[in-house]
Design a protein around this motif. Structure first.
Motif, PDB file in Angstrom:
ATOM      1  N   GLY A  99       0.815  -1.198   0.000  1.00  0.00           N
ATOM      2  CA  GLY A  99       0.000   0.000   0.000  1.00  0.00           C
ATOM      3  C   GLY A  99       0.855   1.256   0.000  1.00  0.00           C
ATOM      4  N   ILE A 100       0.575   2.196  -0.878  1.00  0.00           N
ATOM      5  CA  ILE A 100       1.329   3.452  -0.953  1.00  0.00           C
ATOM      6  C   ILE A 100       0.440   4.574  -0.432  1.00  0.00           C
ATOM      7  CG2 ILE A 100       2.534   5.058  -2.468  1.00  0.00           C
ATOM      8  CD1 ILE A 100       2.987   2.738  -4.391  1.00  0.00           C
ATOM      9  N   PRO A 101       0.718   5.087   0.777  1.00  0.00           N
ATOM     10  CA  PRO A 101      -0.120   6.158   1.330  1.00  0.00           C
ATOM     11  C   PRO A 101       0.156   7.493   0.644  1.00  0.00           C
ATOM     12  CG  PRO A 101       1.165   5.008   3.039  1.00  0.00           C
ATOM     13  CD  PRO A 101       1.750   4.659   1.708  1.00  0.00           C
ATOM     14  N   SER A 102      -0.717   8.455   0.901  1.00  0.00           N
ATOM     15  CA  SER A 102      -0.508   9.801   0.390  1.00  0.00           C
ATOM     16  C   SER A 102       0.610  10.486   1.168  1.00  0.00           C
ATOM     17  CB  SER A 102      -1.797  10.620   0.515  1.00  0.00           C
ATOM     18  OG  SER A 102      -2.149  10.778   1.884  1.00  0.00           O
ATOM     19  N   ARG A 103       1.059  11.635   0.668  1.00  0.00           N
ATOM     20  CA  ARG A 103       2.164  12.357   1.310  1.00  0.00           C
ATOM     21  C   ARG A 103       1.818  12.752   2.737  1.00  0.00           C
ATOM     22  NH1 ARG A 103       3.983  17.822  -1.572  1.00  0.00           N
ATOM     23  NH2 ARG A 103       1.748  18.214  -1.304  1.00  0.00           N
ATOM     24  N   GLN A 104       0.620  13.290   2.957  1.00  0.00           N
ATOM     25  CA  GLN A 104       0.224  13.719   4.297  1.00  0.00           C
ATOM     26  C   GLN A 104       0.133  12.533   5.248  1.00  0.00           C
ATOM     27  OE1 GLN A 104      -1.094  14.608   1.444  1.00  0.00           O
ATOM     28  NE2 GLN A 104      -1.909  16.686   1.438  1.00  0.00           N
ATOM     29  N   ASP A 105      -0.413  11.414   4.752  1.00  0.00           N
ATOM     30  CA  ASP A 105      -0.566  10.246   5.609  1.00  0.00           C
ATOM     31  C   ASP A 105       0.789   9.659   5.992  1.00  0.00           C
ATOM     32  OD1 ASP A 105      -3.248  10.561   5.491  1.00  0.00           O
ATOM     33  OD2 ASP A 105      -3.650   8.909   4.119  1.00  0.00           O
ATOM     34  N   LYS A 106       1.762   9.682   5.051  1.00  0.00           N
ATOM     35  CA  LYS A 106       3.095   9.184   5.374  1.00  0.00           C
ATOM     36  C   LYS A 106       3.709   9.973   6.520  1.00  0.00           C
ATOM     37  CE  LYS A 106       4.383   7.497   0.766  1.00  0.00           C
ATOM     38  NZ  LYS A 106       5.269   7.710  -0.398  1.00  0.00           N
ATOM     39  N   LEU A 107       3.579  11.287   6.456  1.00  0.00           N
ATOM     40  CA  LEU A 107       4.142  12.131   7.511  1.00  0.00           C
ATOM     41  C   LEU A 107       3.461  11.879   8.845  1.00  0.00           C
ATOM     42  CD1 LEU A 107       4.625  15.514   5.632  1.00  0.00           C
ATOM     43  CD2 LEU A 107       6.420  14.200   6.764  1.00  0.00           C
ATOM     44  N   LEU A 108       2.120  11.885   8.832  1.00  0.00           N
ATOM     45  CA  LEU A 108       1.383  11.707  10.079  1.00  0.00           C
ATOM     46  C   LEU A 108       1.617  10.319  10.666  1.00  0.00           C
ATOM     47  CD1 LEU A 108      -0.534  12.660  12.218  1.00  0.00           C
ATOM     48  CD2 LEU A 108      -2.459  12.156  10.703  1.00  0.00           C
ATOM     49  N   GLN A 109       1.680   9.302   9.825  1.00  0.00           N
ATOM     50  CA  GLN A 109       1.949   7.952  10.319  1.00  0.00           C
ATOM     51  C   GLN A 109       3.321   7.869  10.972  1.00  0.00           C
ATOM     52  OE1 GLN A 109       1.449   5.208   7.087  1.00  0.00           O
ATOM     53  NE2 GLN A 109      -0.746   5.596   6.892  1.00  0.00           N
ATOM     54  N   THR A 110       4.300   8.572  10.420  1.00  0.00           N
ATOM     55  CA  THR A 110       5.638   8.562  11.012  1.00  0.00           C
ATOM     56  C   THR A 110       5.640   9.244  12.372  1.00  0.00           C
ATOM     57  OG1 THR A 110       6.567   8.649   8.772  1.00  0.00           O
ATOM     58  CG2 THR A 110       8.059   9.122  10.594  1.00  0.00           C
ATOM     59  N   VAL A 111       4.904  10.347  12.498  1.00  0.00           N
ATOM     60  CA  VAL A 111       4.806  11.028  13.796  1.00  0.00           C
ATOM     61  C   VAL A 111       4.137  10.120  14.818  1.00  0.00           C
ATOM     62  CG1 VAL A 111       3.789  12.979  15.012  1.00  0.00           C
ATOM     63  CG2 VAL A 111       4.760  13.315  12.738  1.00  0.00           C
ATOM     64  N   VAL A 112       3.043   9.466  14.422  1.00  0.00           N
ATOM     65  CA  VAL A 112       2.357   8.538  15.329  1.00  0.00           C
ATOM     66  C   VAL A 112       3.275   7.373  15.699  1.00  0.00           C
ATOM     67  CG1 VAL A 112       0.401   6.944  15.532  1.00  0.00           C
ATOM     68  CG2 VAL A 112       0.073   9.176  14.468  1.00  0.00           C
ATOM     69  N   ARG A 113       4.067   6.916  14.723  1.00  0.00           N
ATOM     70  CA  ARG A 113       5.001   5.817  15.004  1.00  0.00           C
ATOM     71  C   ARG A 113       6.032   6.222  16.042  1.00  0.00           C
ATOM     72  NH1 ARG A 113       9.964   4.487  12.935  1.00  0.00           N
ATOM     73  NH2 ARG A 113       9.823   5.978  11.218  1.00  0.00           N
ATOM     74  N   PHE A 114       6.560   7.436  15.955  1.00  0.00           N
ATOM     75  CA  PHE A 114       7.504   7.909  16.968  1.00  0.00           C
ATOM     76  C   PHE A 114       6.901   7.798  18.362  1.00  0.00           C
ATOM     77  CE2 PHE A 114       9.905  10.988  13.919  1.00  0.00           C
ATOM     78  CZ  PHE A 114      10.616   9.921  13.428  1.00  0.00           C
ATOM     79  N   ILE A 115       5.659   8.232  18.505  1.00  0.00           N
ATOM     80  CA  ILE A 115       5.009   8.229  19.813  1.00  0.00           C
ATOM     81  C   ILE A 115       4.776   6.796  20.296  1.00  0.00           C
ATOM     82  CG2 ILE A 115       2.892   8.864  21.038  1.00  0.00           C
ATOM     83  CD1 ILE A 115       2.739  11.335  19.229  1.00  0.00           C
ATOM     84  N   LEU A 116       4.291   5.919  19.397  1.00  0.00           N
ATOM     85  CA  LEU A 116       4.032   4.536  19.785  1.00  0.00           C
ATOM     86  C   LEU A 116       5.325   3.803  20.136  1.00  0.00           C
ATOM     87  CD1 LEU A 116       1.293   3.465  17.199  1.00  0.00           C
ATOM     88  CD2 LEU A 116       0.995   3.991  19.622  1.00  0.00           C
TER      89      LEU A 116
END
Length: 601
Positions: A99-116
């Motif tokens: 799955g290839i997410p959109s640009r905004q989703d890639k950024l937000l997912q990375t931020v959420v990943r940092f927190i998790l």
């Protein structure tokens, strides 16, 4: 605005206390510097130049875009877009959906990943090695090799794990520690965003999309339930401190002591030596002791291996229990075809290596303060081996592996000789580095390198329209040393050596003795050069500071031909990014960016 390193370090410290529940995590998403850190991490990945369903790539990234997404989060207007589904070939055949997410989703997912990661990394099991900092398949294999006395293996394989993760169970697992409903709702939105394939939208009811920046950490959180349950299972399974002494061994030891006294009196050491040989081939402990059991477990992503010191029935019972637990508690299915029970004397495949018990004992004699001592040094040790089928598959690209005969590779002839050498070196280095832990690496690599070296010479010979012997002679600079020499603009020469002998193999296993149980990598994170350039908010072409700033990206530097002035600039600085004002960025894509308005450095 709180420093993201401090924020993540605080979360990581708090996570080490099991009683602490996390709230107000959604507000952490408003930290702009955390987004810049996320951008720095994903910017260098060429895959981010692949567009999502919105047609956008990471090219044109700006602080304005970050602020826009943060504003949408604050107003609860942000909604993840479906991923664009594509397929990638599997090494063993078939295709894996990506799955290839959109640009905004890639950024937000990375931020959420940092927190998790900050919250869950301190709680993960030491047996888990996939998608974790300071861990890899090599750390998992090192952990396997340290096990001694394994009798049976249970090879674990979960059928279609990433496609069958239960969303409700995952959210309930997260809610044990996270009480922020907005944060959990956002993760649920990512899980249910769906995907687009052939311009048709499909809903997702289970699974985590492979290719998502958030998928690896969510998979580890989900399977951490299995890790913790296995920890309890191991504690209840293990029994006995040591094995009972072998009566035959004790009897021989007593006879040997008596024979030694007798030999000192008579001078005849024949019986003593015979008893010594028997003693060295007899186990000192009872290998079938029913009061001694041990279980070992290691996992990398959705592949795991269970080692058992016990009976075959113990292994079968473990497999049955494991199947029921995964089905009832995690709604996952254990593959009956791939989940095998294997005796340790036979080879078992794990993470691309073959694992086999090495039964032969090493008998050594060495000096001590009390004289020369003869002892066994190993018993029931494990050995890591390069699988023959993997070696044959790799060797097919270079010729006939049945005869170890190298052939020319016509598809490389159009490259320069240096490019051909670098291509061979990169392929060989990558394959042999992966198998750096194999005990048979040197013996297998010698045949493989003979084949790749002859293939290289034949390819160069075809390019020169010469012979293999002449090519080898022209490049030889000493024993097993074949070199292409280049000269730069300043007149300095550099030798590029072909990997043609095992002496060029640098075996690099894990250098640290103990894997850090709580990897604290947040303190080492800081803004990279790219992040600082973006935060400076200055166009690197015209010097403008009062205009919206965007970052221009290229997938690879070799894609630039150096004809345009901006391409020459990026090539000279060896950068795949250039921070530009919006006006200059638009001119660049329009092909009208000139050197007339370039700032003076």
């Amino acid at each position: 605005m709180q420093d993201p390193n401090v924020l993540l370090t605080i979360l990581s410290s708090m996570a080490q206390k099991p009683e602490i529940k996390f709230d107000k995590l959604f507000q952490k998403l408003y930290n702009r510097n955390l987004w810049v850190m996320a951008y720095e991490e994903i910017a260098a990945n060429p895959g981010n130049m692949t567009p999502g369903v919105d047609g956008e790539t990471i090219d044109g990234m700006s602080l304005e875009l970050i602020d826009q997404i943060i504003a949408e989060l604050k107003a609860s207007r942000y909604k993840p877009t479906p991923v664009r589904r594509t397929y990638r070939e599997k090494p063993n055949g078939g295709q894996r959906p990506i799955g290839i997410p959109s640009r905004q989703d890639k950024l937000l997912q990375t931020v959420v990943r940092f927190i998790l990661e900050a919250i869950y990394e301190p709680t993960f099991s030491d047996a888990s090695h996939g998608f974790r900092s300071e861990r890899s398949c090599h750390t998992a294999l090192e952990q396997v090799k340290r096990q001694v006395g394994i009798r049976w293996w249970v090879e674990g394989d979960i059928k279609g794990f990433f496609d069958n993760v239960d969303h409700d169970i995952l959210i309930s697992i997260l809610s044990k520690r996270i009480q922020d409903k907005r944060f959990l709702h956002l993760i649920g939105q990512f899980l249910k965003a769906g995907y687009v394939e052939n311009w048709e939208f499909h809903k997702t009811y289970t699974g985590t999309p492979q290719g998502s920046n958030l998928s690896p950490i969510l998979a580890n959180i989900y399977l951490n339930e299995l890790d913790q349950m296995m920890k309890q299972k191991i504690a209840s399974f293990n029994k006995g401190k040591t094995r009972q002494r072998n009566p035959d061994y004790m009897r021989l030891k007593g006879r040997k002591g008596y024979a030694k006294k007798k030999a000192r009196q008579t001078g005849d050491w024949t019986e003593h030596k015979q008893l010594q040989k028997q003693l060295l081939t007899t186990s000192s402990a009872d290998p079938q002791d029913p009061n001694y059991r041990r279980m070992f477990y290691v996992r990398y992503a959705d592949d795991f291996l269970i080692g058992i010191i016990g009976s075959k029935q113990d292994a079968q019972d473990t497999k049955t229990w494991l199947k029921e637990y995964l089905r009832d508690e995690l709604h996952l299915e254990l593959s009956d075809q791939k989940t095998l029970i294997t005796h340790a004397q036979k080879r078992v495949r794990f993470l691309g290596y073959d694992i086999k018990r090495w039964r032969n004992d090493r008998i050594r004699r060495y000096k001590t303060s009390q004289g020369i001592v003869t002892r066994r040094t190993t018993a029931y040790q494990l050995t890591l081996l390069m699988p023959r089928d993997k070696v044959i598959e790799f060797a097919k690209s270079y010729g006939n592996p049945n005869k170890w005969h190298g052939e020319r590779r016509t598809r490389l002839i159009h490259l320069s000789e240096l490019e051909i050498l670098m291509t061979y070196n990169a392929e060989i280095r990558g394959f042999l580095n992966f198998y750096a832990l194999a005990d048979n690496l040197t013996s297998v690599a010698s045949n493989l390198l003979w084949m790749t070296t002859s293939s290289f010479f034949r390819t160069i010979a075809a390019k020169r329209q010469s012979t293999l012997k002449k090519v080898a002679a022209s490049m030889k600079h000493g024993p097993s040393r074949y070199v292409i020499t280049t000269t730069n603009a300043k007149g300095k020469t550099k030798d590029h050596i072909l990997i043609s002998s095992t002496k060029y193999i640098h075996r690099q296993p894990i250098r640290y003795q103990h894997v850090d149980q709580i990897p604290n990598t947040w303190v080492f994170r800081s803004h990279s050069e790219l992040g600082l350039r973006l935060l400076a908010q200055e166009c690197e072409w015209c010097g403008a500071k009062d205009s919206p700033i965007e970052v221009h990206h290229v997938r690879k530097l070799k894609d630039l031909d150096g004809k345009a002035v901006w391409e020459k600039e990026m090539l000279s600085r060896r950068r795949k990014t250039m921070v530009l004002c919006r006006t200059c960025h638009r001119k660049l894509h329009a092909g009208t960016l000139t050197e007339a308005n370039k700032k003076k450095s």
